[in-house]
Design a protein around this motif. Structure first.
Motif, PDB file in Angstrom:
ATOM      1  N   GLY A 121      -7.010  -6.394   1.506  1.00 27.72           N
ATOM      2  CA  GLY A 121      -7.163  -5.994   2.891  1.00 27.72           C
ATOM      3  C   GLY A 121      -8.399  -5.154   3.135  1.00 27.72           C
ATOM      4  N   HIS A 179     -10.096  -1.608   4.492  1.00 26.30           N
ATOM      5  CA  HIS A 179      -9.707  -0.197   4.534  1.00 26.30           C
ATOM      6  C   HIS A 179     -10.802   0.631   5.200  1.00 26.30           C
ATOM      7  CE1 HIS A 179      -6.983  -1.793   1.503  1.00 26.30           C
ATOM      8  NE2 HIS A 179      -6.226  -0.735   1.699  1.00 26.30           N
ATOM      9  N   GLN A 239      -5.645   1.335   5.844  1.00 23.69           N
ATOM     10  CA  GLN A 239      -5.726  -0.102   6.034  1.00 23.69           C
ATOM     11  C   GLN A 239      -5.852  -0.439   7.513  1.00 23.69           C
ATOM     12  OE1 GLN A 239      -2.618  -2.219   4.062  1.00 23.69           O
ATOM     13  NE2 GLN A 239      -3.551  -4.237   4.345  1.00 23.69           N
TER      14      GLN A 239
END
Length: 244
Positions: free
Chosen positions: A105, A107, A175
């Motif tokens: 993901g 961040h 995130q």
């Protein structure tokens, strides 16, 4: 001669009544018996009247108390002319704003420092603030992303004074959605990024050495851009009382 021809008066004394003769009605009737009523039909006691007097006394006392409080509030308002404290964001600087894409993901790593000014416009009142929790975020609408929280310790705002609060927040390895992170980074580089500050605190009032309070207060400063703050624009924040 028969023995019953001359009956003796001694055989029937005065007042004697032959049990075989019919009763003689002399017109006398016994008094009627008083009916026995159940307790619920008995005479009422004076308790209801006492309760009525107590209720009337309480209503009068309560009405007088309300009237005195209203008079006191009116005198207090016209004499002191109280005004709510005024909050505004003086500056908002982002010292670090990094967007990192990782296999699991995207961040965000950011750090911000802001200065919040609190003005007391009253000439006869002092404000006492409890611990103040300040939340910082960036972005508008669905793009709004938190940048952390800081608690400011208790402070006092004297009559017609300005108090400056320094707040530092950071978001580490937070995130974020890929598209949101890209828009936030582009706004940061163009200095068009919207910054938001929200605070919750309690405020007490000091009048003539007497401290009154504390009252819950929420402050919201939304939609301020970094470009506005860099140009010296300091819009006031929206303040609400008795609402959390």
């Amino acid at each position: 001669m028969s023995q019953n021809a001359f009956p003796s008066v001694l055989n029937k004394p005065p007042g004697y009544q032959d049990p075989n003769s019919p009763p003689i009605n002399l017109g006398f009737r016994p008094p009627p018996r008083k009916p026995i009523l159940p307790p619920s039909f008995g005479p009422k006691k004076k308790r209801s009247s006492c309760c009525h007097v107590c209720c009337c006394f309480f209503c009068i006392f309560f009405s007088i108390l309300i009237a005195l409080l209203l008079i006191f509030a009116a005198v207090f308002y016209f004499w002191f002319n109280p005004k709510l404290p005024v909050f505004h964001v003086k500056s908002f600087q982002i010292s670090r704003f990094n967007v990192t894409r990782k296999p699991h993901g995207t961040h965000l790593d950011a750090a911000a420092t802001m200065a919040i000014e609190v003005k007391n416009p009253n000439r006869k009142m002092t404000y006492y603030f409890g611990d103040t929790v300040v939340d910082a975020s960036v972005g508008k609408g669905g793009d709004e992303t938190e940048l952390g929280t800081m608690k400011v310790p208790k402070f006092t705002s004297k009559k017609q004074s300005t108090t400056s609060l320094k707040v530092e927040t950071k978001a580490s390895n937070k995130q974020a959605d890929d598209a949101v992170a890209d828009r936030l980074l582009a706004g940061y580089k163009a200095k068009s990024l919207a910054v938001n500050v929200a605070a919750k605190t309690k405020v007490g009032v000091g009048v003539g050495g007497l401290k009154i309070g504390m009252l819950g207060v929420t402050v919201n400063c939304k939609g301020i851009t970094m470009k506005q703050l860099a140009g010296g624009d300091t819009p006031n924040c929206v303040t609400h009382t008795l609402r959390w």
